[in-house]
Design a protein around this motif. Structure first.
Motif, PDB file in Angstrom:
ATOM      1  N   GLU A 186      -7.947   2.861   2.496  1.00 11.65           N
ATOM      2  CA  GLU A 186      -7.517   3.344   1.193  1.00 11.65           C
ATOM      3  C   GLU A 186      -7.712   4.850   1.069  1.00 11.65           C
ATOM      4  O   GLU A 186      -6.898   5.547   0.454  1.00 11.65           O
ATOM      5  N   GLU A 187      -8.802   5.355   1.667  1.00 17.20           N
ATOM      6  CA  GLU A 187      -9.037   6.805   1.629  1.00 17.20           C
ATOM      7  C   GLU A 187      -7.925   7.559   2.353  1.00 17.20           C
ATOM      8  O   GLU A 187      -7.463   8.601   1.893  1.00 17.20           O
ATOM      9  N   GLN A 188      -7.495   7.019   3.485  1.00 19.36           N
ATOM     10  CA  GLN A 188      -6.433   7.665   4.246  1.00 19.36           C
ATOM     11  C   GLN A 188      -5.113   7.643   3.478  1.00 19.36           C
ATOM     12  O   GLN A 188      -4.412   8.656   3.412  1.00 19.36           O
ATOM     13  N   PHE A 189      -4.776   6.496   2.900  1.00 17.81           N
ATOM     14  CA  PHE A 189      -3.496   6.371   2.213  1.00 17.81           C
ATOM     15  C   PHE A 189      -3.486   7.092   0.863  1.00 17.81           C
ATOM     16  O   PHE A 189      -2.427   7.509   0.394  1.00 17.81           O
ATOM     17  N   SER A 190      -4.631   7.226   0.242  1.00 17.22           N
ATOM     18  CA  SER A 190      -4.669   7.914  -1.055  1.00 17.22           C
ATOM     19  C   SER A 190      -4.334   9.396  -0.915  1.00 17.22           C
ATOM     20  O   SER A 190      -3.897  10.030  -1.864  1.00 17.22           O
ATOM     21  N   VAL A 191      -4.526   9.946   0.300  1.00 12.85           N
ATOM     22  CA  VAL A 191      -4.212  11.358   0.536  1.00 12.85           C
ATOM     23  C   VAL A 191      -2.715  11.566   0.692  1.00 12.85           C
ATOM     24  O   VAL A 191      -2.148  12.521   0.149  1.00 12.85           O
ATOM     25  N   PHE A 192      -2.064  10.666   1.435  1.00 13.77           N
ATOM     26  CA  PHE A 192      -0.645  10.867   1.753  1.00 13.77           C
ATOM     27  C   PHE A 192       0.292   9.953   0.957  1.00 13.77           C
ATOM     28  O   PHE A 192       1.493  10.214   0.879  1.00 13.77           O
ATOM     29  N   GLY A 193      -0.236   8.873   0.392  1.00 11.00           N
ATOM     30  CA  GLY A 193       0.611   7.904  -0.276  1.00 11.00           C
ATOM     31  C   GLY A 193       0.475   7.918  -1.790  1.00 11.00           C
ATOM     32  O   GLY A 193      -0.411   8.560  -2.356  1.00 11.00           O
ATOM     33  N   GLU A 194       1.364   7.187  -2.423  1.00  6.33           N
ATOM     34  CA  GLU A 194       1.362   7.062  -3.875  1.00  6.33           C
ATOM     35  C   GLU A 194       1.007   5.630  -4.230  1.00  6.33           C
ATOM     36  O   GLU A 194       1.526   4.686  -3.645  1.00  6.33           O
ATOM     37  N   LYS A 195       0.102   5.457  -5.198  1.00  4.71           N
ATOM     38  CA  LYS A 195      -0.348   4.128  -5.571  1.00  4.71           C
ATOM     39  C   LYS A 195       0.437   3.612  -6.769  1.00  4.71           C
ATOM     40  O   LYS A 195       0.541   4.262  -7.799  1.00  4.71           O
ATOM     41  N   LYS A 196       0.994   2.398  -6.582  1.00  3.46           N
ATOM     42  CA  LYS A 196       1.679   1.697  -7.661  1.00  3.46           C
ATOM     43  C   LYS A 196       1.055   0.322  -7.787  1.00  3.46           C
ATOM     44  O   LYS A 196       1.246  -0.542  -6.926  1.00  3.46           O
ATOM     45  N   GLY A 197       0.259   0.127  -8.851  1.00  2.00           N
ATOM     46  CA  GLY A 197      -0.468  -1.130  -8.991  1.00  2.00           C
ATOM     47  C   GLY A 197      -1.528  -1.231  -7.906  1.00  2.00           C
ATOM     48  O   GLY A 197      -2.370  -0.333  -7.770  1.00  2.00           O
ATOM     49  N   ASP A 198      -1.483  -2.297  -7.102  1.00  2.00           N
ATOM     50  CA  ASP A 198      -2.457  -2.453  -6.015  1.00  2.00           C
ATOM     51  C   ASP A 198      -1.857  -2.099  -4.655  1.00  2.00           C
ATOM     52  O   ASP A 198      -2.405  -2.424  -3.612  1.00  2.00           O
TER      53      ASP A 198
END
Length: 496
Positions: A370-382
């Motif tokens: 989650e730490e890796q994806f929170s930097v490059f990705g966008e969170k929608k819901g879960d």
């Protein structure tokens, strides 16, 4: 009258006994290749793998005679050898442990039936080899290969390094005269098939793994009981439109119960891989706790070597988890289904869905991901999204997918209907792929003739099926024809 009956009974028993012992004490130096191999296995505890290859059956199935230049060369050679050897019968082999890092056995034996000893000697002489004599054995050593002739047998020995070929050959022929193998080893030697192999698990462990000697007496005794009379038998056959490689784990239930197998999983994994029409799938259902316990108990150094291959941070994380770190991080269930239109660059058109099951301490991995994806990705819901890739992290597992979202169930091909149920399963549906668009190397383009490949493995064994699109022609002939046509096309292009 009673006296006559007793005399008759005594005579029958005596004659039966004489016949029985006569048959048992028949000249063991006249054995054929199958019996000679059986005796060699029984008498040499360093032999861990053995079997036979029906070379002529394989060549005939490949229809080598239909290739003019190959038939001219190979046909002449085979015709020559056929005068001295029974090449229509299987060639038997036995491998001595330990094995080198590149898989080379300490010694390889090949045992072949002789049709005519004089003709064979003549053929060898024509090849420029002079046979030496030691008693009733004729032999010749050339570097690391020695071949010997006696009565009905030709034995070929290949052994790396310097060795005395004459002594080794005498030992080999002496072994062929001993007691025959029984039970599972005997059954494997007698098994029909194009290629047959057997592996003695007990011998393999004791000849190839010195760390077993360091085990406490109680553990060593229990392991010996588990692997006693344990074999893996593998049979490969090439038939019309299909090649199969089937292995049987000839183990006790006690040994199977201590290993990582986890079968009969139903659709629990496949249901996590979404819908769509996959052209490839890989699925694992492993009991990691059992697997780790087995390694920790009997092969601790092997487990340490596995962990040593991990990157520094991952290694420290595993060590921090204490005993059985893998089963704490992972559930042992994982799978991936590849969909869409595969291309040579496996780029934007690649679609897939995957699942990685997490164990009781899987939250450690969850946080890292989650730490890796929170930097490059966008969170929608879960769910995190990054370009056309999606990741959903839950307590039970991590779901990832790419490309078009497909709900519902996987539309599996009929030959992969049980995908995901066994400990391991794989399928590649070439019929669902535009194989020619993959721009494969010439050697790999043979997959163009294939319909599918499947592999399934459980506690009882494994089976691989390679199916061709044409069902009425032997698969070896199809492969031979493919490469022959490929060569002819290149020669035509060169103006040859």
């Amino acid at each position: 009258m009673k006296k006559h009956n007793k005399s008759l009974l005594f005579s029958i028993l005596t004659i039966s006994g004489i016949l029985f012992f006569s048959s048992c004490s028949s000249d063991s130096s006249e054995r054929d290749a199958a019996e000679a191999t059986s005796a060699m296995i029984e008498g040499n505890e360093k032999i861990v793998a053995f079997g036979h290859v029906s070379a002529m059956n394989i060549l005939n199935n490949a229809d080598y005679k239909s290739i003019p230049k190959v038939n001219t060369i190979l046909g002449s050679v085979l015709g020559n050898w056929k005068r001295g050897l029974e090449i229509d019968k299987p060639i038997y082999y036995a491998l001595e442990a330990p094995f080198a890092h590149d898989g080379t056995p300490e010694t390889l034996y090949a045992i072949i039936n002789i049709k005519n000893q004089d003709s064979l000697a003549s053929i060898i002489s024509e090849m420029g080899y002079a046979l030496d004599k030691d008693g009733d054995i004729s032999y010749h050593q050339e570097d690391d290969v020695t071949f010997g002739i006696r009565n009905k047998l030709l034995i070929i020995i290949s052994k790396p390094g310097d060795y005395d070929g004459k002594t080794k050959m005498k030992e080999a022929f002496a072994l062929t005269e001993g007691d025959l193998s029984e039970n599972k080893a005997e059954d494997i030697i007698g098994q029909k098939g194009d290629i047959v192999s057997g592996i003695d698990i007990s011998r393999l462990l004791h000849t190839s793994n010195t760390e077993l000697e360091k085990l406490p007496a109680e553990k060593k005794e229990h392991l010996n009981e588990l692997v006693e009379d344990a074999y893996i038998k593998t049979v490969a056959n090439f038939t019309n439109g299909m090649a199969t490689v089937e292995s049987q784990n000839l183990f006790s239930d006690a040994l199977k119960d201590e290993l990582f197998f986890k079968d009969n999983n139903g659709t629990t994994l496949v249901s996590k891989l979404g819908g769509g029409n996959p052209w490839m799938g890989v699925a694992m259902n492993l009991d990691l706790r059992k697997g780790e316990n087995f390694l920790s108990t009997y092969l601790p150094n092997t487990k340490q070597r596995i962990m040593a291959d991990f990157p520094g941070e991952a290694k420290f994380a595993l060590m921090a988890l204490g005993e059985n770190p893998f089963s704490k991080l992972f559930s042992g269930q994982a799978g991936i289904a590849l969909k869409g239109n595969p291309k040579s660059d496996l780029g934007m058109e690649l679609e897939y869905s995957s699942y990685l099951g997490l164990g009781p301490k899987g939250d450690i991995l969850q946080k890292i991901v989650e730490e890796q994806f929170s930097v490059f990705g966008e969170k929608k819901g879960d769910t995190y999204t990054m370009d056309n890739m999606r990741l959903k992290s839950t307590k039970k597992g991590i779901f990832t997918s790419s490309g078009k979202e497909t709900a519902g169930k996987l539309n599996l091909p009929s030959y992969a209907k049980n995908f995901g149920e066994d400990s391991f399963s794989l399928f590649i549906a070439f019929e669902r792929m535009d194989v020619k668009s993959l721009e494969l190397e010439d050697a790999a383009k043979v997959v163009e003739i294939l319909q599918y490949v499947t592999i399934n493995a459980d506690r009882d064994g494994s089976k691989m099926v390679i199916a061709a699109k044409k069902k009425n022609v032997n698969i070896l002939k199809q492969v031979t024809d493919f490469y022959a046509n490929q060569i002819m096309e290149k020669m035509d292009a060169m103006g040859v």
